[in-house]
Enzyme design. Structure first.
Site, PDB file in Angstrom:
ATOM      1  N   ASP A  30     -14.658  -7.336  -4.372  1.00 15.87           N
ATOM      2  CA  ASP A  30     -14.312  -5.940  -4.649  1.00 15.87           C
ATOM      3  C   ASP A  30     -15.584  -5.201  -5.008  1.00 15.87           C
ATOM      4  O   ASP A  30     -16.520  -5.786  -5.561  1.00 15.87           O
ATOM      5  CB  ASP A  30     -13.294  -5.839  -5.790  1.00 15.87           C
ATOM      6  N   THR A  86      -5.277   2.455   1.610  1.00 19.02           N
ATOM      7  CA  THR A  86      -5.131   3.438   2.694  1.00 19.02           C
ATOM      8  C   THR A  86      -4.263   4.589   2.175  1.00 19.02           C
ATOM      9  O   THR A  86      -3.135   4.777   2.628  1.00 19.02           O
ATOM     10  CB  THR A  86      -4.487   2.794   3.949  1.00 19.02           C
ATOM     11  N   GLU A 155       5.487  -5.611  -5.284  1.00 19.44           N
ATOM     12  CA  GLU A 155       4.923  -5.764  -6.628  1.00 19.44           C
ATOM     13  C   GLU A 155       6.031  -6.248  -7.551  1.00 19.44           C
ATOM     14  O   GLU A 155       7.180  -5.840  -7.423  1.00 19.44           O
ATOM     15  CB  GLU A 155       4.380  -4.424  -7.130  1.00 19.44           C
ATOM     16  N   LYS A 207       4.991  -2.664  10.257  1.00 15.49           N
ATOM     17  CA  LYS A 207       4.861  -2.429   8.815  1.00 15.49           C
ATOM     18  C   LYS A 207       5.365  -1.021   8.444  1.00 15.49           C
ATOM     19  O   LYS A 207       6.151  -0.848   7.509  1.00 15.49           O
ATOM     20  CB  LYS A 207       3.398  -2.615   8.402  1.00 15.49           C
ATOM     21  N   PHE A 252      18.522  -2.253  -1.415  1.00 16.45           N
ATOM     22  CA  PHE A 252      17.999  -0.880  -1.284  1.00 16.45           C
ATOM     23  C   PHE A 252      19.128   0.138  -1.166  1.00 16.45           C
ATOM     24  O   PHE A 252      19.004   1.150  -0.514  1.00 16.45           O
ATOM     25  CB  PHE A 252      17.001  -0.762  -0.126  1.00 16.45           C
ATOM     26  N   GLY A 256      19.410   6.230  -7.560  1.00 16.64           N
ATOM     27  CA  GLY A 256      18.512   6.385  -8.710  1.00 16.64           C
ATOM     28  C   GLY A 256      17.576   7.555  -8.507  1.00 16.64           C
ATOM     29  O   GLY A 256      17.870   8.466  -7.732  1.00 16.64           O
ATOM     30  N   CYS A 263       3.499   2.613  -1.777  1.00 11.62           N
ATOM     31  CA  CYS A 263       3.718   2.427  -0.335  1.00 11.62           C
ATOM     32  C   CYS A 263       4.639   3.460   0.306  1.00 11.62           C
ATOM     33  O   CYS A 263       4.220   4.186   1.209  1.00 11.62           O
ATOM     34  CB  CYS A 263       4.243   1.025  -0.069  1.00 11.62           C
TER      35      CYS A 263
END
Ligand SMILES: NC(=O)c1ccc[n+]([C@@H]2O[C@H](COP(=O)([O-])OP(=O)(O)OC[C@H]3O[C@@H](n4cnc5c(N)ncnc54)[C@H](O)[C@@H]3O)[C@@H](O)[C@H]2O)c1
Length: 433
Positions: A30, A86, A155, A207, A252, A256, A263
């Site tokens: 990094d 990105t 995550e 993706k 999903f 909420g 993302c």
């Protein structure tokens, strides 16, 4: 195999650590020296359950190391994973690829033998073609392959998702790199992961299509929740009723706040921007983006209504401020829209989050961090359950709220309204008319 992860954030760190645990030699690089120094001492810069043990174990086993020396790390490695950010380009919707192309330029000057360059970052269709062009300026075609291998980990569940993925997608335009990557992933394939080899461009689009579809599912159920509120229906019944249809699936489908995170917001914008570039209108995803942007405003209006439009000097407590549970990631969390708006109207806000104080909220007027649920609720007029941490699922309200008059707005439907019927607590939730 000898691997180099460029970018040691949520994706680069987790996948690098997991690859080392599978027996590979991994260098995580990094440009952020503070991050690298922390990691060299076994300190984890992000909140991700289980990650610290794996880091320590693999440093000790000499399978994992951290560096800020990009050139040398590339030279020592056979497979280079690009895992840099990105984000959305400032002032637009497309992906800012400056970090990706910056890395590609540095890479192009350090290729000493055949390397596979893998993009794990989420990048728009044709980015692999551009990376290839950059590297070809200093290298011949037989010295490298550029492959797309998008990452699907979540995550908070990242280690499990990496080790037991639903699928591994590798987009390559040559057989050699596909064979090597398939062998790298073979321990996971043996455990049942499906391995899909596609063209490089298809992998890039898979993706974005996945994230856009999931964002659409969340937005769909959020809009239905609005209808349920008007028609005295419980949205949870609808989620179960449609989710049991195997063609739909139950995940999903929980109503909420607006979807957030690092993302969905940026990827939905980037895919529509890519489509515009190729003169195609992804109108469904465009309306998802609009609906989601309206969602935070709609929930803010709901808060104003609950407070009878008297927001000034009201004490509002937020439980959880991250975009979802089990992460410390604040990127595009709906709390970042709601808290500043409430502060502007004169509310006094305290918040508690299991991952601690948030720098993003430090400079907002009348906003303070409390280090426990009890302290956060002290003197509150309104409690907002914003994030679905397990810690908030079985709170003892009779103890916490004893002798106080408080209203609860449960934005995650963690509790049943029945629980509050005979208590001195007004309870509001989402999509339960
Ligand atoms: N966070 C997620 O849950 C997730 C999941 C799947 C895919 N992705 C995608 O993966 C990519 C990375 O996401 P992230 O959340 O890990 O980002 P992040 O911001 O947490 O990490 C990126 C890291 O790259 C480093 N970096 C930037 N330029 C560099 C350079 N030239 N050399 C070395 N390091 C450099 C940064 O310092 C930072 O530490 C993005 O494209 C994202 O869309 C993220």
């Amino acid at each position: 195999m000898k691997l180099c992860m460029i970018g040691t954030g949520y994706v680069g760190l987790v996948s690098g650590v997991c690859f080392s645990d599978l027996g590979n030699h991994v260098i995580c690089v990094d440009k952020d020296l503070t991050k690298i120094k922390k990691l060299q001492h076994g300190k984890i810069p992000i909140y991700e359950p289980g990650l610290d043990e794996l880091v320590k174990k693999n440093i000790e086993n000499k399978k994992l190391s951290f560096s800020n020396d990009l050139k040398n790390s590339i030279k020592k490695s056979d497979i280079i994973f690009i895992c840099v950010g990105t984000p959305t380009k400032k002032g637009g919707g497309s992906a800012d690829l400056s970090q990706i192309y910056g890395v590609a330029k540095e890479l192009s000057k350090s290729i000493n033998k055949y390397k596979i360059i893998v993009t794990k970052s989420t990048v728009p269709v044709t980015t692999g073609d551009e990376i290839e062009k950059i590297i070809l300026k200093f290298n011949s075609k037989n010295k490298f392959s550029v492959v797309s291998n998008p990452e699907f980990l979540r995550e908070g569940e990242a280690i499990r998702d990496f080790i037991y993925p639903d699928r591994i997608v590798v987009g390559s335009n040559d057989k050699k790199s596909n064979k090597i990557l398939k062998s790298l992933y073979s321990p996971l394939i043996t455990k049942g992961a499906k391995y899909i080899n596609t063209s490089r461009r298809a992998a890039e689009l898979i993706k974005y299509a996945s994230n856009a579809f999931l964002a659409t599912k969340i937005t769909f159920i959020n809009e239905l929740a609005n209808l349920c509120e008007k028609t005295k229906i419980n949205i949870d019944d609808i989620s179960i009723g449609i989710g049991l249809d195997q063609r739909i699936g139950s995940r999903f489908l929980r109503a909420g706040p607006a979807y957030g995170g690092s993302c969905f917001p940026k990827d939905t914008k980037a895919i529509t921007s890519t489509a515009d570039k190729f003169s195609t209108n992804l109108s469904i995803i465009k309306s998802v983006i609009k609906s989601n942007e309206n969602r935070s405003k709609l929930l803010l209006n709901r808060i104003y209504e609950i407070l009878n439009n008297k927001v000034k000097n009201k004490k509002i407590s937020f439980l959880g401020v991250t975009f979802k549970a089990n992460t410390d990631d604040m990127r595009d969390s709906s709390s970042l829209t709601m808290i500043p708006a409430l502060s502007k109207k004169g509310a006094i806000i305290s918040y508690y989050d299991p991952t601690g104080n948030k720098v993003e909220l430090n400079k907002i007027k009348n906003v303070s961090y409390s280090n426990s649920v009890t302290k956060c609720l002290d003197k509150a007029d309104l409690l907002i359950i914003h994030t679905e941490w397990n810690d908030f699922k079985s709170l003892d309200f009779s103890k916490l709220i004893k002798n106080k008059k408080i209203t609860i707005f449960d934005m995650r439907n963690l509790y049943s309204p029945q629980k509050f019927i005979n208590k001195n607590i007004k309870y509001f939730s989402i999509g339960r008319g």
